[in-house]
Design an enzyme around this catalytic site. Sequence first.
Site, PDB file in Angstrom:
ATOM      1  CD  GLU A 112      60.203  -0.613  -4.161  1.00 20.85           C
ATOM      2  OE1 GLU A 112      60.023  -1.742  -3.669  1.00 20.85           O
ATOM      3  OE2 GLU A 112      61.154  -0.354  -4.933  1.00 20.85           O
ATOM      4  CG  ASP A 170      62.916  -2.707  -1.476  1.00 22.48           C
ATOM      5  OD1 ASP A 170      61.876  -3.292  -1.807  1.00 22.48           O
ATOM      6  OD2 ASP A 170      63.938  -3.313  -1.096  1.00 22.48           O
TER       7      ASP A 170
END
Length: 226
Positions: A119, A48
């Site tokens: 992610e 992320d």
Amino acid sequence: MNRIILEEKINYSFKNEELLLEALTHSSYAYEHRKVKRHNERLEFLGDAVLQLLISTILFERENLNEGSMTKLRARLVCEPTLARIARQINLQEHLRLGHGETLGGGADNDSNLANAMEAVLGAVFIDGGYDACVKVAQTLFAAYIDLAIEGKLIYDHKSYLLETAHKKDFTVDFKIIDQSGPDHNRRFTAAVYIDGQLAATAEGKTKKEAEQGAAAAYIEQNKNE
């Protein structure tokens, strides 16, 4: 997991295959298989942060974008719907390792699971190959979506988008539920969108909100070249 096929789609070959396997392992799988010590939540956390930097840098290089525009565009790109969409594009759902219950519950097609795994894969690429490798992966996976976002065509709330467009271009929009069918536990609703009082598009959905979103999306698609 077919490692070679997935690596071709993300444009990166792992030196440490275990990192990719970890990125694709849901916590439910690790819980059910006690010998599996790692799942993808830590890699997701890292991915992320890496993705935020990658997209920020790519947008910064577009010299015609100001800070406000870049912030809005990044929010549209680094969000669950976009990540899940990209994950489906590379068939990531076919490679996920999920627990039995999660699989039965449709976990392989769950937006949250797909976005988190996407992610995590980026986090794994960062550890395995460094930032430059992540840049190559991001350019492969996100290039088309960045262009769509800049053109204002990366839309998820179609109803709000249509209402905003109507306000800017001075036409009226009305939504109506024109039909509903099925038993209480399996209702189907049909929504219609009217532009300046004229029926413009219809769509069905399991809820009134879903039907209205579908009708708005149908109208936008029909008029995308205008």
